[in-house]
Write an enzyme that holds these catalytic residues in place. Structure first.
Site, PDB file in Angstrom:
ATOM      1  N   GLU A   1      36.003  65.253  57.842  1.00 13.23           N
ATOM      2  CA  GLU A   1      36.587  64.851  59.126  1.00 13.23           C
ATOM      3  C   GLU A   1      38.017  64.418  58.869  1.00 13.23           C
ATOM      4  OE1 GLU A   1      33.967  61.647  60.007  1.00 13.23           O
ATOM      5  OE2 GLU A   1      32.358  62.950  60.708  1.00 13.23           O
TER       6      GLU A   1
ATOM      7  N   ARG B   1      31.930  64.335  54.410  1.00 10.36           N
ATOM      8  CA  ARG B   1      32.371  64.760  55.745  1.00 10.36           C
ATOM      9  C   ARG B   1      33.848  65.132  55.720  1.00 10.36           C
ATOM     10  NH1 ARG B   1      28.421  62.649  59.756  1.00 10.36           N
ATOM     11  NH2 ARG B   1      26.519  62.984  58.564  1.00 10.36           N
TER      12      ARG B   1
ATOM     13  N   ARG C   1      37.268  53.004  60.390  1.00 14.20           N
ATOM     14  CA  ARG C   1      35.812  53.141  60.338  1.00 14.20           C
ATOM     15  C   ARG C   1      35.327  54.478  59.794  1.00 14.20           C
ATOM     16  NH1 ARG C   1      33.302  54.089  66.140  1.00 14.20           N
ATOM     17  NH2 ARG C   1      34.401  52.347  66.998  1.00 14.20           N
ATOM     18  N   HIS C   2      36.244  55.366  59.417  1.00 15.74           N
ATOM     19  CA  HIS C   2      35.846  56.673  58.895  1.00 15.74           C
ATOM     20  C   HIS C   2      36.207  56.851  57.428  1.00 15.74           C
ATOM     21  CE1 HIS C   2      35.736  57.791  63.213  1.00 15.74           C
ATOM     22  NE2 HIS C   2      34.709  58.507  62.791  1.00 15.74           N
TER      23      HIS C   2
ATOM     24  N   GLU D   1      29.338  52.292  66.163  1.00 13.34           N
ATOM     25  CA  GLU D   1      28.102  53.016  65.836  1.00 13.34           C
ATOM     26  C   GLU D   1      27.786  52.856  64.356  1.00 13.34           C
ATOM     27  OE1 GLU D   1      28.192  57.420  66.297  1.00 13.34           O
ATOM     28  OE2 GLU D   1      27.021  57.280  64.449  1.00 13.34           O
TER      29      GLU D   1
ATOM     30  N   SER E   1      22.696  56.957  63.831  1.00 13.26           N
ATOM     31  CA  SER E   1      22.243  57.938  64.828  1.00 13.26           C
ATOM     32  C   SER E   1      20.891  58.430  64.398  1.00 13.26           C
ATOM     33  CB  SER E   1      23.089  59.199  64.872  1.00 13.26           C
ATOM     34  OG  SER E   1      24.406  58.941  64.966  1.00 13.26           O
TER      35      SER E   1
ATOM     36  N   ARG F   1      29.238  51.170  57.252  1.00 17.05           N
ATOM     37  CA  ARG F   1      29.384  50.687  58.642  1.00 17.05           C
ATOM     38  C   ARG F   1      28.663  49.351  58.832  1.00 17.05           C
ATOM     39  NH1 ARG F   1      30.493  55.018  62.560  1.00 17.05           N
ATOM     40  NH2 ARG F   1      32.317  56.043  61.659  1.00 17.05           N
TER      41      ARG F   1
HETATM   42  P1  AMO Z   1      25.644  60.935  61.887  1.00 15.07           P
HETATM   43  O1  AMO Z   1      26.541  62.072  61.633  1.00 15.07           O
HETATM   44  O2  AMO Z   1      25.828  60.195  63.168  1.00 15.07           O
HETATM   45  O3  AMO Z   1      24.116  61.405  61.867  1.00 15.07           O
HETATM   46  O4  AMO Z   1      25.737  59.907  60.680  1.00 15.07           O
HETATM   47  C1  AMO Z   1      24.843  58.812  60.568  1.00 15.07           C
HETATM   48  C2  AMO Z   1      25.614  57.541  60.299  1.00 15.07           C
HETATM   49  O5  AMO Z   1      26.422  57.698  59.137  1.00 15.07           O
HETATM   50  C3  AMO Z   1      27.613  56.948  59.293  1.00 15.07           C
HETATM   51  N1  AMO Z   1      28.773  57.855  59.240  1.00 15.07           N
HETATM   52  C4  AMO Z   1      29.994  57.518  58.797  1.00 15.07           C
HETATM   53  N2  AMO Z   1      30.482  56.356  58.312  1.00 15.07           N
HETATM   54  C5  AMO Z   1      31.775  56.323  57.935  1.00 15.07           C
HETATM   55  N3  AMO Z   1      32.600  57.376  57.988  1.00 15.07           N
HETATM   56  C6  AMO Z   1      32.167  58.578  58.471  1.00 15.07           C
HETATM   57  N4  AMO Z   1      32.993  59.615  58.509  1.00 15.07           N
HETATM   58  C7  AMO Z   1      30.808  58.677  58.906  1.00 15.07           C
HETATM   59  N5  AMO Z   1      30.048  59.670  59.395  1.00 15.07           N
HETATM   60  C8  AMO Z   1      28.820  59.152  59.591  1.00 15.07           C
HETATM   61  C9  AMO Z   1      27.531  56.256  60.621  1.00 15.07           C
HETATM   62  C10 AMO Z   1      26.591  57.152  61.377  1.00 15.07           C
HETATM   63  O6  AMO Z   1      25.951  56.472  62.430  1.00 15.07           O
HETATM   64  N6  AMO Z   1      21.668  63.619  60.343  1.00 15.07           N
HETATM   65  C11 AMO Z   1      22.109  62.584  61.241  1.00 15.07           C
HETATM   66  C12 AMO Z   1      21.231  61.369  61.185  1.00 15.07           C
HETATM   67  C13 AMO Z   1      19.836  61.609  61.688  1.00 15.07           C
HETATM   68  O7  AMO Z   1      19.709  61.993  62.864  1.00 15.07           O
HETATM   69  O8  AMO Z   1      18.883  61.442  60.907  1.00 15.07           O
HETATM   70  C14 AMO Z   1      23.558  62.187  60.910  1.00 15.07           C
HETATM   71  O9  AMO Z   1      24.047  62.463  59.854  1.00 15.07           O
HETATM   72  O10 AMO Z   1      26.958  54.984  60.402  1.00 15.07           O
END
Ligand code: AMO
Length: 447
Positions: free
Chosen positions: A227, A225, A233-234, A371, A374, A422
Site C-alpha cells: 500500500e 502490503r 497507522r499504515h 480499525e 476485520s 494497531r
Molecule cells: P485486513 O486487510 O482488514 O483484513 O487486515 C486485518 C487487520 O490488519 C491490520 N492491517 C494493517 N495495519 C497496519 N498497516 C497496514 N497497512 C495494515 N493492513 C492491515 C489492521 C486490519 O484491521 N484477511 C482479512 C482478515 C480476515 O477477514 O480474516 C484481512 O487481512 O489491524
C-alpha cells in the site's frame, strides 16, 4: 583473563544477594553514567532489567580498576564482579564494590542519540527518523524497551487465550501465487521462472484448513502490503493475530472470540509493569457495542457528515464515530457490522448467501477511532464463491487450488485478522512506527 558469564545475574536479581552470606555477584551491561567525585567514583550500569550503582573508593578499590574507569565512555559494555552492600543512599538501596572490572566494548563518542533515562522524555517527541535510524540505541531507553516487553506480553496472552479456546497455531506460506485480499497491494518477487508474491495475509490457507477439518486455527502472521499510504497507522509489513473457525452460525460467533481475545490482551496490559512505566491507563469495556454500517451512517449524519451508501467509512469518520460511541456507550471499542457486500473481499459471506445481497456478514473492530480488526463469516458454498470471485473482477483460474477445497466438504466458517501494531498504537496513543522494532514503510527499508 577470559571471564565467564555463566554466573551473571540481572540487576533485578541483586536484591536477593544483599543479606546473603555470599554477596559476591557478577553483572554485565551498559555504562549509563559515570560520576567522579575525586576520592569517590560511581558507575551506573544498566542491563535489560534495570540499573545498579557501582561504587569505587580510592582507598579500597585497586588502581587497576580505577584506571579502567577513566577509559570508559557512556554506553560502553562492561562486566563487574564485586561485593554487594546495603546503602540506603544508593538508588536501589544497595551498591556494588568491584573486585574485578572488564571493559568488553567501548562505545564511540559522540552517541547519535542518548539512551540514558533523562533523555527519554525529551526524545520521545524528537525526530522519529533519528530514533529509527539508530534503533539499537533508541531501544535501550526504558520506555521504548517497555513497549516491546508489553508487545511480548500481549502476544503471549493472546496465544494462550486462543490455545485455551481450542485454536491450533499454524504457519501458512509467505510466498504465494495469487492475491488473497484483491490484486493491487501485492509485492511481486522473483520465484525461479514463476510469478509470485509476498503474502498479504493467510486468508486462503486458513480457510483451506477449515476444509481439512482443523476446526479452529490461528497464526501470529506477517502481512506484506504494497500500500502506498504514508500515514501514522499504515505499515508495509505488519503482524496480526489471524484466526479462522468452523461451524459458526453467524459472524457474531467470530466477534465473540475477538471480544474475549481483546479483553484478555487489555487486562494483561492494564495489570503490567510496562504500562506503569509508560504512564498509561487502560480501560476495558464490559461489552463491545455492535453497530451496523447503516446505524453508523445515521450517527455520522446526525453530526452533519454524509457518506453515500456503499462508501467507505474513512479515517476522519472513524475518529468521529469513535467519539460518538464513547459518549453514548462508554466504550473505546466497538464493532461496525453488516457492511455493504460490494466493498468487502470476495470471500465475505453475503447476508443471505445470495450473490445479489446488499449486505454482508463482514465486520470491523474499532479502537479509539481506528480499525484494528476485520473479519466475518465466509462463503463456504463453491458456486457462490466462484461467482463472488468473478464479480470482484478476479480470475477464478488463479484460485483453483483454493476453490478445490470447497468441492469436497467445507463447513460454514468465519474468522478475522487483528493487527498487533494497531492494538498497541491505540493502547499507548503513539504512531504505528513506534510499536514495531524495524518498521517497513513507504520510505524505510533499513535498518
Ligand atoms: P485486513 O486487510 O482488514 O483484513 O487486515 C486485518 C487487520 O490488519 C491490520 N492491517 C494493517 N495495519 C497496519 N498497516 C497496514 N497497512 C495494515 N493492513 C492491515 C489492521 C486490519 O484491521 N484477511 C482479512 C482478515 C480476515 O477477514 O480474516 C484481512 O487481512 O489491524
Amino acid at each position: 583473563m577470559q571471564i565467564s558469564f555463566k554466573d551473571r545475574v540481572y540487576t533485578s536479581q541483586l536484591k536477593n544477594f544483599v543479606n546473603s552470606e555470599n554477596n559476591e555477584v557478577l553483572i554485565a551491561g551498559w555504562v549509563q553514567e559515570t560520576r567522579d567525585l575525586g576520592n569517590l567514583k560511581f558507575i551506573i550500569l544498566r542491563d535489560r532489567e534495570g540499573t545498579a550503582q557501582i561504587c569505587m573508593k580510592k582507598k579500597i578499590t585497586g588502581d587497576e580498576i580505577l584506571n579502567k574507569v577513566k577509559e570508559l565512555t557512556k554506553e560502553s559494555v562492561i562486566s563487574v564482579r564485586g561485593n554487594l552492600s546495603a546503602n540506603p543512599k544508593a538508588p536501589n538501596g544497595y551498591e556494588i564494590f568491584p573486585n574485578e572490572l572488564n571493559i568488553i566494548s567501548i562505545a564511540n563518542v559522540p552517541l547519535p542519540l542518548d539512551p540514558s533515562e533523562k533523555a527519554v522524555k525529551a526524545d520521545v517527541t524528537a525526530n522519529i527518523d533519528t530514533r529509527l535510524d539508530n534503533r539499537f540505541l533508541d531501544l535501550r531507553k526504558k520506555d521504548v524497551t517497555a513497549i516491546f516487553r508489553l508487545r511480548n506480553n500481549i502476544i503471549n496472552a493472546g496465544r494462550k487465550f486462543l490455545r485455551d479456546n481450542k485454536f491450533i497455531e499454524i504457519n501458512s506460506p509467505k510466498i504465494i501465487a495469487s492475491a488473497s485480499e484483491g490484486g493491487t497491494e501485492l509485492f511481486p518477487i522473483a520465484y525461479f521462472d514463476k510469478e509470485a508474491f509476498l503474502a498479504q495475509s493467510p486468508q486462503l490457507y486458513k480457510q483451506m484448513l477449515m476444509a481439512a477439518g482443523f476446526d479452529r486455527v490461528f497464526e501470529t502472521a506477517t502481512y506484506f502490503r504494497a500500500e502506498s499510504h504514508d500515514t501514522t497507522r499504515h505499515l508495509n509489513e505488519i503482524t496480526a493475530f489471524d484466526c479462522e473457525m468452523s461451524f459458526v452460525d453467524t459472524e457474531n460467533d467470530v466477534m465473540d472470540v475477538i471480544e474475549g481475545l481483546m479483553k484478555t490482551i487489555l487486562s494483561e496490559a492494564r495489570d503490567s509493569e510496562e504500562v506503569k512505566i509508560l504512564n498509561k491507563e487502560i480501560s476495558i469495556p464490559e461489552k463491545f457495542p455492535r453497530l451496523s454500517y447503516d446505524e453508523c451512517l445515521q450517527y455520522l449524519n446526525e453530526k452533519g457528515i454524509t457518506i453515500e451508501w456503499g462508501g467507505d467509512i474513512d479515517t476522519k469518520c472513524e475518529r468521529v464515530l469513535g467519539e460518538i460511541v464513547k459518549d453514548k456507550f462508554g466504550s473505546e471499542l466497538f464493532f461496525i457490522t453488516k457492511y455493504p457486500l460490494k466493498i468487502k473481499p470476495f470471500y465475505t459471506a453475503p447476508e443471505n448467501f445470495d450473490a445479489d445481497d446488499k449486505y454482508s456478514r463482514a465486520f470491523d473492530l474499532e479502537y479509539k477511532g481506528v480499525e484494528i480488526s476485520s473479519g466475518g463469516q465466509r462463503v463456504h458454498i463453491y458456486d457462490l464463491l466462484a461467482e463472488r470471485i468473478k464479480r470482484c473482477n478476479l480470475n477464478p483460474e488463479n484460485f483453483k487450488f483454493y476453490l478445490d477445497a470447497f468441492k469436497y466438504g467445507m463447513p460454514p466458517h468465519g474468522g478475522f485478522g487483528l493487527g498487533i501494531e494497531r492494538i498497541l498504537m491505540r493502547m499507548l496513543d503513539v504512531t504505528v512506527r513506534e510499536v514495531i522494532l524495524f518498521p517497513r514503510d513507504r520510505h524505510r527499508l533499513t535498518p
